[in-house]
Design a protein around this motif. Structure first.
Motif, PDB file in Angstrom:
ATOM      1  N   LYS A 176       0.830  -1.216   0.000  1.00  0.00           N
ATOM      2  CA  LYS A 176       0.000   0.000   0.000  1.00  0.00           C
ATOM      3  C   LYS A 176       0.857   1.255   0.000  1.00  0.00           C
ATOM      4  N   LYS A 177       1.967   1.222   0.728  1.00  0.00           N
ATOM      5  CA  LYS A 177       2.849   2.380   0.768  1.00  0.00           C
ATOM      6  C   LYS A 177       3.437   2.667  -0.616  1.00  0.00           C
ATOM      7  N   GLN A 178       3.901   1.607  -1.278  1.00  0.00           N
ATOM      8  CA  GLN A 178       4.446   1.792  -2.644  1.00  0.00           C
ATOM      9  C   GLN A 178       3.377   2.277  -3.592  1.00  0.00           C
ATOM     10  N   GLU A 179       2.157   1.740  -3.404  1.00  0.00           N
ATOM     11  CA  GLU A 179       1.054   2.183  -4.284  1.00  0.00           C
ATOM     12  C   GLU A 179       0.756   3.653  -4.075  1.00  0.00           C
ATOM     13  N   LEU A 180       0.753   4.112  -2.795  1.00  0.00           N
ATOM     14  CA  LEU A 180       0.504   5.527  -2.512  1.00  0.00           C
ATOM     15  C   LEU A 180       1.609   6.394  -3.110  1.00  0.00           C
ATOM     16  N   GLU A 181       2.840   5.952  -2.997  1.00  0.00           N
ATOM     17  CA  GLU A 181       3.948   6.739  -3.575  1.00  0.00           C
ATOM     18  C   GLU A 181       3.836   6.837  -5.085  1.00  0.00           C
ATOM     19  N   SER A 182       3.485   5.728  -5.722  1.00  0.00           N
ATOM     20  CA  SER A 182       3.360   5.753  -7.206  1.00  0.00           C
ATOM     21  C   SER A 182       2.208   6.654  -7.634  1.00  0.00           C
ATOM     22  N   ARG A 183       1.129   6.575  -6.861  1.00  0.00           N
ATOM     23  CA  ARG A 183      -0.018   7.431  -7.203  1.00  0.00           C
ATOM     24  C   ARG A 183       0.329   8.900  -6.995  1.00  0.00           C
ATOM     25  N   SER A 184       1.089   9.185  -5.943  1.00  0.00           N
ATOM     26  CA  SER A 184       1.501  10.571  -5.711  1.00  0.00           C
ATOM     27  C   SER A 184       2.366  11.087  -6.869  1.00  0.00           C
ATOM     28  N   GLN A 185       3.275  10.236  -7.333  1.00  0.00           N
ATOM     29  CA  GLN A 185       4.118  10.647  -8.468  1.00  0.00           C
ATOM     30  C   GLN A 185       3.285  10.847  -9.728  1.00  0.00           C
ATOM     31  N   GLU A 186       2.325   9.948  -9.924  1.00  0.00           N
ATOM     32  CA  GLU A 186       1.462  10.057 -11.107  1.00  0.00           C
ATOM     33  C   GLU A 186       0.636  11.323 -11.051  1.00  0.00           C
ATOM     34  N   LEU A 187       0.128  11.663  -9.835  1.00  0.00           N
ATOM     35  CA  LEU A 187      -0.653  12.890  -9.683  1.00  0.00           C
ATOM     36  C   LEU A 187       0.206  14.112  -9.959  1.00  0.00           C
ATOM     37  N   ASP A 188       1.457  14.064  -9.516  1.00  0.00           N
ATOM     38  CA  ASP A 188       2.346  15.189  -9.784  1.00  0.00           C
ATOM     39  C   ASP A 188       2.541  15.386 -11.303  1.00  0.00           C
ATOM     40  N   LYS A 189       2.663  14.272 -12.034  1.00  0.00           N
ATOM     41  CA  LYS A 189       2.873  14.381 -13.491  1.00  0.00           C
ATOM     42  C   LYS A 189       1.634  14.899 -14.212  1.00  0.00           C
ATOM     43  N   ARG A 190       0.479  14.500 -13.688  1.00  0.00           N
ATOM     44  CA  ARG A 190      -0.767  14.867 -14.385  1.00  0.00           C
ATOM     45  C   ARG A 190      -1.370  16.154 -13.836  1.00  0.00           C
ATOM     46  N   GLU A 191      -0.619  16.870 -13.008  1.00  0.00           N
ATOM     47  CA  GLU A 191      -1.142  18.089 -12.357  1.00  0.00           C
ATOM     48  C   GLU A 191      -1.541  19.152 -13.367  1.00  0.00           C
TER      49      GLU A 191
END
Length: 631
Positions: A323-338
């Protein structure tokens, strides 16, 4: 020739005429003795012809005649006849009468007759005890202890002087033991007086002043008036030797019967136990095998349960990592799609808000932890300050004590000087002035002394309060740090004072019974001795001198105590030492309640831990915990 023994039977008379009619019946018996004597060993009662038992031995007939003659429930005529019969048996048919007819004069008393009535418990009579007029006008004489020492060869239990309103009566009662050895002592007591012509017979015939007379108490003494008869009737009863022998025989028979029944019951119980023992032995192998199988099954189930718990924990850890890795990946993805669109930015903002809320919660938890750490540090600092205050108070007390001692010395010196000057004659003016100065100085020093004592009292009270605070702090540390200090890896721990060490019991029982049975036996034995230690009625201690100069005493374990001796002989020195150590601990920490008390303990040095060591250990653990949390 025939005699009519019923001539007076129909005519009753009063008790006062019993003696008169008894003399008449006695004269009738003397005229015809064959009515009583059948042979040399066989006799009969001429007044009880209708009874079933017609023939008696001499002593039984004498006892029968004496008993009926002294009975208060019989008719006056029966009493008179039987008293006459008893007199006829003693004086005309007895051994004493035969000896008198043969001209034999006996100075010593004859052997005791089984039918003779004695005072029981056995008692002797002393008369003509020397007395004199005391200061209060009453007569006084030798005490009972002195009289008892005088006749110690006869083994008297005690000697009781007899008193009345005039004082010592000159008579005393000698008490002997209640058994047959006491009777032998009483007979020896009587014979010792008869051998020197100081027996009862000589006392009745002639009384010589200054000489003691004594004899063994019998029926005539018991029935006599005066202080001797009153005491004998109050302290004893009349019994024959035959009565006592029959009573002893009855008691012995009853005892034998009871013992026989008890032996039979115990034999039956032993047989039952033997049957149970053989049955237990026959089933022992199957029971042991079944217990081993159940134990192995329980061990297997416990291991499986632990493995399952470890697998569950590992699974949860992996899920959290995922779950932690998933949250980190989602955070990075959100940053890219901002920058792509407003919807995505809004969704990203929501996720960030959630992350901020999580961070705030973590910060609050961290702050709460920091507050707890600061509170703990304040507690430790307060304990250090309290300890320092106690040390400062002790130093101040020592200083004040030195000052007090110096003041006391100065005061004593001034008093001595003033006393010397006051005793000197011809004191001039300068000396008088000097004396006044010294008196003022003495008054000032005494005032200082009083102030110093008041200050010392205040400091003592503060020192006691500080000591109480330290003890309370020690208790709080024990209660607050119980979980931390009970860890197996700690240097400082908690020890239950008065708890017996298990290892010596386990080693002793396993070496004697084996591993499986030894574990059960050691637990049972340990529980038993722990209960012994808690018992306030058991006090196996003794006091020994530890310093001969100051005569200081110390309580140590009494190794001669019966329980401890049996424990040492059966289980050895190691088990004895463990019990002795627990006894010393419970006697030091809780001798009245006898229950276990927790104490801060230095595990490495095996001794009581100081507050300094506990605080240092807590600081060390706190720093380690802080570094781990920071890392």
């Amino acid at each position: 020739m025939d005699m009519d023994y019923s001539t007076e039977e129909d005519s009753e008379f009063s008790d006062s005429d019993v003696e008169t009619f008894g003399a008449r019946f006695y004269e009738q018996l003397k005229k015809d003795p064959q009515k009583v004597k059948i042979s040399d060993i066989s006799f009969r009662c001429p007044y009880c012809q209708g009874k079933k038992k017609k023939e008696y031995p001499y002593k039984d007939l004498l006892q029968h005649a004496s008993g009926v003659g002294q009975s208060s429930t019989r008719k006056s005529s029966e009493r008179a006849k039987h008293l006459a019969l008893a007199k006829f048996l003693r004086e005309d048919l007895g051994e004493g009468r035969a000896a008198e007819k043969a001209g034999v004069m006996q100075e010593k008393p004859s052997a005791p007759r089984n039918d003779e009535l004695y005072v029981y418990p056995w008692m002797g009579i002393l008369v003509n005890v020397p007395t004199e007029i005391g200061k209060d006008g009453k007569r006084v004489g030798a005490s009972g202890s002195k009289l008892r020492d005088k006749f110690c060869k006869c083994n008297p239990v005690r000697v009781i002087p007899l008193w009345n309103y005039h004082g010592h009566t000159g008579a005393a009662i000698v008490e002997f033991r209640k058994d047959w050895s006491g009777f032998s002592d009483g007979v020896e007591f009587e014979r010792s007086f008869a051998a020197t012509q100081h027996g009862k017979k000589q006392w009745n015939q002639q009384k010589v002043d200054g000489l003691l007379y004594g004899w063994l108490a019998r029926a005539d003494d018991f029935n006599s008036s005066g202080s001797i008869g009153n005491h004998l009737r109050g302290a004893g009863d009349l019994k024959t030797i035959t009565d006592l022998e029959e009573e002893g025989t009855r008691k012995t028979g009853k005892l034998v019967e009871n013992l026989t029944n008890e032996i039979e019951a115990k034999t039956k119980k032993v047989k039952e136990w033997q049957c149970m023992y053989h049955e237990i032995l026959s089933n022992r192998d199957s029971i042991v095998q079944k217990n081993n199988e159940e134990r192995q099954q329980l061990r297997k189930e416990a291991i499986d349960h632990l493995h399952a718990a470890f697998r569950g924990i590992e699974k949860q850890r992996l899920e959290l990592e995922s779950k932690k890795q998933e949250l980190e990946s989602r955070s990075q993805e959100l940053d890219k799609r901002e920058a792509q669109n407003e919807y995505e930015r809004k969704k990203l903002a929501d996720e960030k808000e959630k992350n901020v809320a999580s961070n705030i919660s973590l910060e609050k938890a961290s702050m709460e932890q920091q507050k707890a750490d600061e509170s703990f540090l304040r507690l430790v600092e307060e304990q250090k300050r309290a300890k320092q205050q106690v040390l400062d108070a002790m130093i101040n007390l020592e200083k004040r004590l030195d000052i007090k001692q110096k003041l006391e010395l100065d005061i004593e010196q001034l008093k001595g000087k003033l006393l010397v000057m006051e005793c000197m004659e011809g004191v001039d003016a300068s000396a008088s002035t000097k004396m006044e100065t010294m008196k003022k100085e003495l008054e000032e020093k005494e005032g200082e002394m009083k102030d110093l004592e008041e200050l010392n009292q205040v400091l003592i009270i503060k020192e006691r309060r500080s000591n109480d605070e330290l003890q309370e702090a020690r208790k709080e540390l024990i209660n607050g740090l119980r979980e931390m200090l009970n860890s197996s890896r700690t240097t400082i721990g908690l020890k239950s004072m008065g708890e017996i060490e298990q290892k010596p019991f386990q080693d002793a029982c396993m070496s004697q019974f084996g591993r499986d049975e030894g574990e059960f036996k050691s637990a049972e034995l340990l529980s038993l001795w722990q209960e012994h230690i808690k018992d306030p009625e058991w006090h196996p201690f003794k006091r020994v001198v530890v310093n001969e100069k100051s005569e200081e005493l110390k309580e140590v374990v009494n190794e001669e105590d019966e329980k401890l001796k049996n424990l040492r002989e059966e289980w050895g020195e190691e088990v004895f030492g463990a019990v002795a150590t627990a006894l010393l601990e419970i006697n030091e920490y809780n001798p009245s309640g006898r229950y276990m008390v927790s104490e801060l303990w230095n595990i490495k040095d095996n001794r009581k831990a100081t507050l300094k060591e506990v605080i240092q250990y807590i600081f060390k653990q706190w720093k380690t915990h802080k570094r781990k949390r920071a890392g």
